[in-house]
Design a protein around this motif. Structure first.
Motif, mmCIF file in Angstrom:
data_model
loop_
_atom_site.group_PDB
_atom_site.id
_atom_site.type_symbol
_atom_site.label_atom_id
_atom_site.label_comp_id
_atom_site.label_asym_id
_atom_site.label_seq_id
_atom_site.Cartn_x
_atom_site.Cartn_y
_atom_site.Cartn_z
ATOM 1 N N GLY A 13 -5.453 8.130 5.287
ATOM 2 C CA GLY A 13 -4.638 7.664 6.408
ATOM 3 C C GLY A 13 -3.253 7.247 5.949
ATOM 4 N N ASN A 14 -2.801 6.069 6.394
ATOM 5 C CA ASN A 14 -1.463 5.585 6.025
ATOM 6 C C ASN A 14 -1.348 5.186 4.556
ATOM 7 O OD1 ASN A 14 -0.474 5.923 8.631
ATOM 8 N ND2 ASN A 14 -1.136 3.874 9.270
ATOM 9 N N GLU A 15 -2.485 5.002 3.904
ATOM 10 C CA GLU A 15 -2.474 4.643 2.478
ATOM 11 C C GLU A 15 -2.146 5.838 1.587
ATOM 12 O OE1 GLU A 15 -3.215 1.773 0.524
ATOM 13 O OE2 GLU A 15 -2.741 0.743 2.385
ATOM 14 N N LEU A 16 -2.148 7.048 2.181
ATOM 15 C CA LEU A 16 -1.953 8.258 1.380
ATOM 16 C C LEU A 16 -0.674 8.195 0.561
ATOM 17 C CD1 LEU A 16 -2.582 11.182 0.542
ATOM 18 C CD2 LEU A 16 -1.448 11.944 2.649
ATOM 19 N N TRP A 17 0.425 7.784 1.189
ATOM 20 C CA TRP A 17 1.730 7.847 0.516
ATOM 21 C C TRP A 17 1.826 6.830 -0.630
ATOM 22 C CZ3 TRP A 17 2.580 12.225 2.281
ATOM 23 C CH2 TRP A 17 2.315 12.544 3.628
ATOM 24 N N THR A 18 1.226 5.673 -0.405
ATOM 25 C CA THR A 18 1.228 4.659 -1.465
ATOM 26 C C THR A 18 0.406 5.122 -2.660
ATOM 27 O OG1 THR A 18 1.390 2.929 0.217
ATOM 28 C CG2 THR A 18 0.742 2.239 -1.982
ATOM 29 N N VAL A 19 -0.757 5.707 -2.377
ATOM 30 C CA VAL A 19 -1.614 6.202 -3.450
ATOM 31 C C VAL A 19 -0.962 7.381 -4.162
ATOM 32 C CG1 VAL A 19 -3.848 7.266 -3.997
ATOM 33 C CG2 VAL A 19 -3.731 5.351 -2.382
ATOM 34 N N LEU A 20 -0.309 8.258 -3.403
ATOM 35 C CA LEU A 20 0.399 9.392 -4.019
ATOM 36 C C LEU A 20 1.458 8.894 -5.010
ATOM 37 C CD1 LEU A 20 0.951 11.956 -1.107
ATOM 38 C CD2 LEU A 20 -0.208 12.411 -3.275
ATOM 39 N N GLU A 21 2.192 7.855 -4.605
ATOM 40 C CA GLU A 21 3.216 7.312 -5.502
ATOM 41 C C GLU A 21 2.573 6.687 -6.745
ATOM 42 O OE1 GLU A 21 6.994 4.180 -5.497
ATOM 43 O OE2 GLU A 21 5.806 4.455 -3.680
ATOM 44 N N GLN A 22 1.460 5.980 -6.529
ATOM 45 C CA GLN A 22 0.767 5.333 -7.640
ATOM 46 C C GLN A 22 0.223 6.379 -8.625
ATOM 47 O OE1 GLN A 22 -2.154 2.582 -6.167
ATOM 48 N NE2 GLN A 22 -2.398 1.517 -8.122
ATOM 49 N N VAL A 23 -0.343 7.445 -8.084
ATOM 50 C CA VAL A 23 -0.868 8.519 -8.929
ATOM 51 C C VAL A 23 0.278 9.234 -9.643
ATOM 52 C CG1 VAL A 23 -2.082 10.740 -8.913
ATOM 53 C CG2 VAL A 23 -2.968 8.840 -7.556
ATOM 54 N N PHE A 24 1.388 9.428 -8.938
ATOM 55 C CA PHE A 24 2.559 10.064 -9.554
ATOM 56 C C PHE A 24 3.003 9.278 -10.789
ATOM 57 C CE2 PHE A 24 7.101 9.744 -10.229
ATOM 58 C CZ PHE A 24 7.441 11.065 -10.473
ATOM 59 N N MET A 25 3.121 7.956 -10.660
ATOM 60 C CA MET A 25 3.583 7.125 -11.771
ATOM 61 C C MET A 25 2.628 7.228 -12.962
ATOM 62 S SD MET A 25 6.462 5.785 -10.886
ATOM 63 C CE MET A 25 6.681 4.470 -12.080
ATOM 64 N N ALA A 26 1.324 7.207 -12.670
ATOM 65 C CA ALA A 26 0.330 7.310 -13.742
ATOM 66 C C ALA A 26 0.398 8.683 -14.410
ATOM 67 C CB ALA A 26 -1.068 7.066 -13.175
ATOM 68 N N LEU A 34 -10.277 2.609 -3.449
ATOM 69 C CA LEU A 34 -9.026 2.276 -2.775
ATOM 70 C C LEU A 34 -8.700 0.792 -2.946
ATOM 71 C CD1 LEU A 34 -6.689 3.244 -1.019
ATOM 72 C CD2 LEU A 34 -8.112 2.829 1.003
ATOM 73 N N GLU A 35 -9.725 -0.046 -2.833
ATOM 74 C CA GLU A 35 -9.532 -1.485 -3.048
ATOM 75 C C GLU A 35 -9.072 -1.767 -4.478
ATOM 76 O OE1 GLU A 35 -13.119 -3.514 -2.055
ATOM 77 O OE2 GLU A 35 -13.008 -3.040 0.090
ATOM 78 N N LEU A 36 -9.629 -1.014 -5.417
ATOM 79 C CA LEU A 36 -9.246 -1.183 -6.821
ATOM 80 C C LEU A 36 -7.760 -0.863 -7.023
ATOM 81 C CD1 LEU A 36 -9.860 -1.602 -9.855
ATOM 82 C CD2 LEU A 36 -10.532 0.826 -9.939
ATOM 83 N N LEU A 37 -7.317 0.246 -6.449
ATOM 84 C CA LEU A 37 -5.911 0.630 -6.590
ATOM 85 C C LEU A 37 -4.992 -0.400 -5.934
ATOM 86 C CD1 LEU A 37 -5.966 4.510 -6.032
ATOM 87 C CD2 LEU A 37 -6.031 3.228 -8.172
ATOM 88 N N GLN A 38 -5.400 -0.917 -4.784
ATOM 89 C CA GLN A 38 -4.621 -1.963 -4.115
ATOM 90 C C GLN A 38 -4.548 -3.222 -4.989
ATOM 91 O OE1 GLN A 38 -6.943 -2.223 -0.523
ATOM 92 N NE2 GLN A 38 -5.592 -0.866 0.646
ATOM 93 N N PHE A 39 -5.682 -3.569 -5.577
ATOM 94 C CA PHE A 39 -5.770 -4.752 -6.436
ATOM 95 C C PHE A 39 -4.853 -4.584 -7.652
ATOM 96 C CE2 PHE A 39 -7.627 -7.551 -9.620
ATOM 97 C CZ PHE A 39 -7.987 -8.673 -8.887
ATOM 98 N N MET A 40 -4.835 -3.403 -8.235
ATOM 99 C CA MET A 40 -4.002 -3.134 -9.408
ATOM 100 C C MET A 40 -2.520 -3.227 -9.071
ATOM 101 S SD MET A 40 -6.179 -0.009 -11.137
ATOM 102 C CE MET A 40 -5.260 0.076 -12.678
ATOM 103 N N ARG A 41 -2.157 -2.778 -7.874
ATOM 104 C CA ARG A 41 -0.746 -2.883 -7.453
ATOM 105 C C ARG A 41 -0.360 -4.340 -7.248
ATOM 106 N NH1 ARG A 41 -2.278 1.299 -3.928
ATOM 107 N NH2 ARG A 41 -2.155 -0.085 -2.117
ATOM 108 N N THR A 42 -1.228 -5.079 -6.555
ATOM 109 C CA THR A 42 -0.937 -6.480 -6.228
ATOM 110 C C THR A 42 -0.791 -7.331 -7.487
ATOM 111 O OG1 THR A 42 -2.159 -6.275 -4.143
ATOM 112 C CG2 THR A 42 -1.762 -8.506 -4.976
ATOM 113 N N HIS A 43 -1.687 -7.107 -8.444
ATOM 114 C CA HIS A 43 -1.715 -7.945 -9.651
ATOM 115 C C HIS A 43 -0.991 -7.287 -10.833
ATOM 116 C CE1 HIS A 43 -4.441 -10.963 -7.945
ATOM 117 N NE2 HIS A 43 -5.034 -9.952 -7.329
#
Length: 286
Positions: free
Chosen positions: A52-65, A21-30
């Protein structure tokens, strides 16, 4: 970003969902673009249902990939979940457009983006998706038109000026490309890439005097930059050829002498690889 920080996160993510999860956050930030890695770790996190609340952000990130990689199952699953929870979201509407793009359904994707813009004309992401879509489908003239429309409202977006300049170069419209790079210099007057590209475009359209000024600016910012020095020497030669009287002036000869001396200094230590350059430099002496 600290050296090695990203690589360390990639290693940790293999054995820990928290690290993933930290990795995905890091990839979004940078803004790190590695869709394979996003899909690999993001899919596991979504399956775990512990976000938790990170689900929707990760879902969007996975969708794009998934959309980029052609993984239809994950693309469709993520979009379905996001649509179910945010049925009236413009952000989700844009994702529907991206889904159509991934299916090469350009007409439907354009309809979605145009619908968004009809209700929210300031939506920069919808504008940029339209531009990207036209480029992906090979419609360069439509992409140029879409960018010009965008810049009428968002004239300070230097990234889009750059994109427009590159498209103009692609179609051989160098005067228009030069104007785009001029706008970029206004926004970032110390960018070596922008200054040098602008100088080269000016040279290509025959404006040797202006070209020399910008090659001189680049050489002032970085006195050993080979691209700037070669450009400056070439401009001097072109101007001398155009105006023989200018060639004989002391100021002109001193500038060319200084330029060639810097080039010779820059090539010292190159050994055998510097010999062809040395011959060319000797030929360029006024």
């Amino acid at each position: 970003m600290e050296p090695g920080e990203y690589d360390a996160l990639v290693v940790k993510a293999r054995s820990s969902s928290t690290a993933a999860l930290e990795l995905l956050q890091f990839m979004r930030t940078h803004k790190i673009h590695q869709p394979e890695l996003v899909l690999q770790h993001g899919a596991k996190l979504v399956r775990s249902q512990r976000l938790g609340n990170e689900l929707w952000t990760v879902l969007e990130q996975v969708f794009m990939a998934a959309a980029e990689l052609g993984c239809d199952d994950w693309r469709d699953y993520c979009l379905k979940e996001l649509t179910k929870n945010f049925p009236s979201s413009l952000r989700v509407e844009r994702l529907k457009g991206i889904e159509k793009e991934s299916q090469a359904d350009w007409k439907e994707a354009e309809k979605i983006y145009q619908k968004i813009l009809s209700t929210k004309p300031e939506d920069t992401m919808a504008h940029k998706r339209l531009i990207a879509m036209h480029k992906q489908s090979g419609k360069v003239s439509e992409a140029i038109e879409a960018i010009n429309t965008y810049l009428q409202t968002f004239s300070t977006d230097s990234e889009v000026w750059h994109e427009l300049g590159e498209l103009y170069i692609e179609v051989g419209s160098l005067q228009r490309a030069a104007f785009c790079f001029e706008e970029m210099i206004v926004h970032n007057p110390r960018s070596m890439y922008t200054i040098l590209t602008y100088a080269e475009l000016l040279y290509s359209v025959g404006d040797f005097e202006a070209s020399r000024k910008y090659f001189s600016m680049a050489a002032y910012l970085d006195e050993m930059n080979l691209r700037a020095l070669w450009g400056l020497a070439t401009c001097n030669m072109a101007l001398a050829e155009k105006d023989k009287a200018r060639e004989k002036t002391k100021q002109f000869q001193e500038l060319q002498k200084l330029t060639l001396e810097r080039l010779k200094t820059a090539y010292k230590g190159f050994g055998a690889t510097g010999k062809p350059a040395a011959k060319l430099l000797a030929m360029m002496t006024l």
